[in-house]
Design an enzyme around this catalytic site. Structure first.
Site, PDB file in Angstrom:
ATOM      1  CG  ASP A 153      94.693 -11.527  51.961  1.00 12.55           C
ATOM      2  OD1 ASP A 153      94.878 -10.745  52.906  1.00 12.55           O
ATOM      3  OD2 ASP A 153      95.604 -11.906  51.200  1.00 12.55           O
ATOM      4  CG  ASP A 155      99.053  -6.476  51.479  1.00 11.28           C
ATOM      5  OD1 ASP A 155      97.980  -5.935  51.792  1.00 11.28           O
ATOM      6  OD2 ASP A 155     100.156  -5.906  51.535  1.00 11.28           O
ATOM      7  CG  ASP A 161     103.548  -8.306  50.558  1.00 10.06           C
ATOM      8  OD1 ASP A 161     102.526  -7.943  51.165  1.00 10.06           O
ATOM      9  OD2 ASP A 161     104.556  -8.755  51.116  1.00 10.06           O
ATOM     10  CG  ASP A 343     104.740  -6.792  57.679  1.00 12.99           C
ATOM     11  OD1 ASP A 343     104.113  -7.853  57.739  1.00 12.99           O
ATOM     12  OD2 ASP A 343     104.396  -5.859  56.934  1.00 12.99           O
ATOM     13  CE  LYS A 351      93.109 -11.632  56.676  1.00 18.66           C
ATOM     14  NZ  LYS A 351      93.556 -11.521  55.288  1.00 18.66           N
ATOM     15  CG  ASP A 381      98.479 -14.423  50.587  1.00 15.67           C
ATOM     16  OD1 ASP A 381      97.582 -13.692  51.028  1.00 15.67           O
ATOM     17  OD2 ASP A 381      99.671 -14.353  50.956  1.00 15.67           O
TER      18      ASP A 381
HETATM   19  P1  IMP Z   1      96.553  -8.656  54.118  1.00 19.08           P
HETATM   20  O1  IMP Z   1      97.375  -9.588  53.256  1.00 19.08           O
HETATM   21  O2  IMP Z   1      95.573  -7.865  53.310  1.00 19.08           O
HETATM   22  O3  IMP Z   1      95.891  -9.375  55.254  1.00 19.08           O
HETATM   23  O4  IMP Z   1      97.533  -7.512  54.722  1.00 19.08           O
HETATM   24  C1  IMP Z   1      98.632  -7.822  55.525  1.00 19.08           C
HETATM   25  C2  IMP Z   1      99.604  -6.682  55.575  1.00 19.08           C
HETATM   26  O5  IMP Z   1      99.019  -5.478  56.038  1.00 19.08           O
HETATM   27  C3  IMP Z   1     100.711  -6.943  56.577  1.00 19.08           C
HETATM   28  O6  IMP Z   1     101.724  -7.731  56.036  1.00 19.08           O
HETATM   29  C4  IMP Z   1     101.219  -5.546  56.917  1.00 19.08           C
HETATM   30  O7  IMP Z   1     102.224  -5.164  56.020  1.00 19.08           O
HETATM   31  C5  IMP Z   1     100.021  -4.643  56.665  1.00 19.08           C
HETATM   32  N1  IMP Z   1      99.480  -4.059  57.874  1.00 19.08           N
HETATM   33  C6  IMP Z   1      99.280  -2.758  58.074  1.00 19.08           C
HETATM   34  N2  IMP Z   1      98.704  -2.514  59.267  1.00 19.08           N
HETATM   35  C7  IMP Z   1      98.532  -3.695  59.843  1.00 19.08           C
HETATM   36  C8  IMP Z   1      97.943  -4.079  61.086  1.00 19.08           C
HETATM   37  O8  IMP Z   1      97.474  -3.264  61.908  1.00 19.08           O
HETATM   38  N3  IMP Z   1      97.925  -5.402  61.332  1.00 19.08           N
HETATM   39  C9  IMP Z   1      98.401  -6.306  60.457  1.00 19.08           C
HETATM   40  N4  IMP Z   1      98.936  -5.983  59.291  1.00 19.08           N
HETATM   41  C10 IMP Z   1      99.020  -4.686  58.977  1.00 19.08           C
HETATM   42 MG    MG Z   2      97.619 -11.669  52.056  1.00 20.92          MG
END
Ligand code: IMP
Ligand code: MG
Length: 422
Positions: A153, A155, A161, A343, A351, A381
């Protein structure tokens, strides 16, 4: 249904992991019986050490018993009778175990780092058990063969984040090490864009390191993909592309099962999700704006720097999830509604599909055309059952649940020590 039941069970279970809570409960008994809070008055170090040893022995015994119960569950899985295992009866939410989990050995390892048995006031915690399970998972994985695919993953797992993967991030060299051992890498993130430049912005530290590495062969360098929007946008590493990533058109990688995600079904699902988000925005007076994309819809703060209350984010996810589950659109194609920290997004697919695409992309020459779940590790996470997006990956491979980017670095450190000792 009584109010108490609703609060304790229906509304709170999504915030607990039942397997972890169950193990925590088992370890609470020897903690109560053998930890000696009065030991703080004890001056003889030998007595203090003896008490810790006794607690260690009892914790280890219990974890061995759980390990045996998981082995039994795996046997039931093999004969497709997992619903009848003792573990399933005790912890109804347990899913598939792809490998054995050497919990006793993992406990011994973690006890050396976290001094769990030496504590007399704080019992084995959720985090202790989560980390024991992670260690057991990588031990179990490597005991039965090589790690063919590691997916991450973005963020909170690779970087804080909303931040990006800078060249100084210690996770970079750990990932390069895995690649040098022929492990394929997929970054499976919810962040959904169809332009390579946006991912270069988030991942440039890793992409540049892969390009400039002198330990990777040309073939190994190609073992990196980015799957964005959970399972919607696939990019492969390509040194000749301006942002080191090449967009792969959907028809080149889409799985046969995904063909029924028609544009019409996607539009209907996103429309329903958008209405549900609008309703939450009004009801909870959220100072947010709704963003509609081709494969996602989300609500983000209207003003940069504003933080939504945690409760509002959770309420929004639960409302949207429920509404979509009940809708015809939500029943026709998979979706993922999750709380991204500040958000809420609803993405098409999830996933499990993202990791599955990576397994098939890299596994074209393998038996069955796919890297197997017991050769795959997804690190993330978000593993609570509702409102978390990494949770879905549990269906297709082994997983590790981390709580910060530094835990990812530690986990990969453990992994490389185990790989190099083979
Ligand atoms: P991850 O933790 O890498 O899965 O990223 C999640 C974060 O990506 C979310 O909390 C959003 O802030 C950001 N995000 C940006 N574009 C999108 C989208 O199209 N779908 C979901 N999350 C997005
Ligand atoms: Mg994440």
């Amino acid at each position: 249904m009584t109010t108490r039941y609703r609060v304790e069970y229906a509304l709170k279970t999504h915030r607990r992991d039942q397997l972890i809570e169950w193990i925590k409960g088992l370890l609470a008994v020897p903690f109560v019986l053998h930890s000696q809070p009065t030991g703080v008055f004890e001056t003889r170090t030998s007595t203090v050490a003896q008490q810790a040893e006794e607690a260690h022995r009892r914790y280890a015994e219990i974890l061995k018993d759980v390990e045996i119960m998981i082995d039994d569950h795996i046997e039931h899985q093999k004969s497709k009778q997992e619903a009848q295992s003792k573990l399933k009866l005790l912890v109804p939410s347990v899913g598939t175990f792809f490998t054995k989990l050497p919990l006793e050995q993992a406990f011994k390892e973690q006890d050396m780092r976290r001094f769990i048995s030496s504590r007399r006031f704080v019992p084995p915690s959720f985090n202790d058990i989560r980390l024991i399970l992670n260690t057991a998972q990588i031990m179990g994985l490597l005991a039965s063969g090589p790690l063919d695919l590691a997916t991450f993953d973005g963020d909170v797992t690779l970087y804080d984040d909303g931040q990006s993967l800078e060249p100084t991030n210690p996770v970079v060299s750990k990932i390069i090490y895995l690649m040098s051992k022929n492990t394929k890498i997929g970054i499976v993130t919810a962040a959904g864009y169809d332009e390579a430049e946006r991912y270069y912005g988030r991942l440039h530290g890793l992409l540049e390191a892969v390009k400039n590495s002198d330990v990777l062969s040309e073939g190994q360098r190609k073992n990196l993909v980015v799957m964005g929007g959970e399972s919607n946008f696939l990019f492969e590493y390509d040194p000749s592309s301006p942002w080191l990533l090449r967009y792969l058109s959907r028809r080149t990688w889409i799985l046969p099962e995904m063909l029924r995600w028609t544009e019409q079904a996607i539009k209907e699902l996103l429309d329903s999700a958008e209405w549900a988000l609008e309703e939450c925005k009004t009801n909870l007076k959220l100072p947010g704006k709704i963003i509609r994309k081709t494969r996602a819809v989300g609500i983000v703060p209207e003003v940069a720097g504003y933080r939504f209350p945690r409760e509002s984010l959770e309420e929004t996810v639960l409302v949207v999830q429920k509404k979509l589950e009940m809708s015809a659109a939500g029943k026709s194609i998979p979706f993922c509604a999750f709380n991204g920290g500040n958000d809420v997004f609803v993405d098409i697919g999830d996933k499990s599909w993202g990791v599955l695409v990576c397994q098939r992309y890299f596994g074209a020459n393998e038996e069955g055309g796919s890297i197997r779940g017991d050769r795959t590790l997804h690190v993330g996470d978000q593993f609570l059952s509702t409102g978390s997006n990494d949770f879905k990956a549990r269906v297709v491979g082994t997983t590790a649940w981390i709580a910060s980017p530094s835990e990812t670095v530690e986990l990969l450190g453990e992994l490389s020590t185990l790989i190099s000792s083979k």
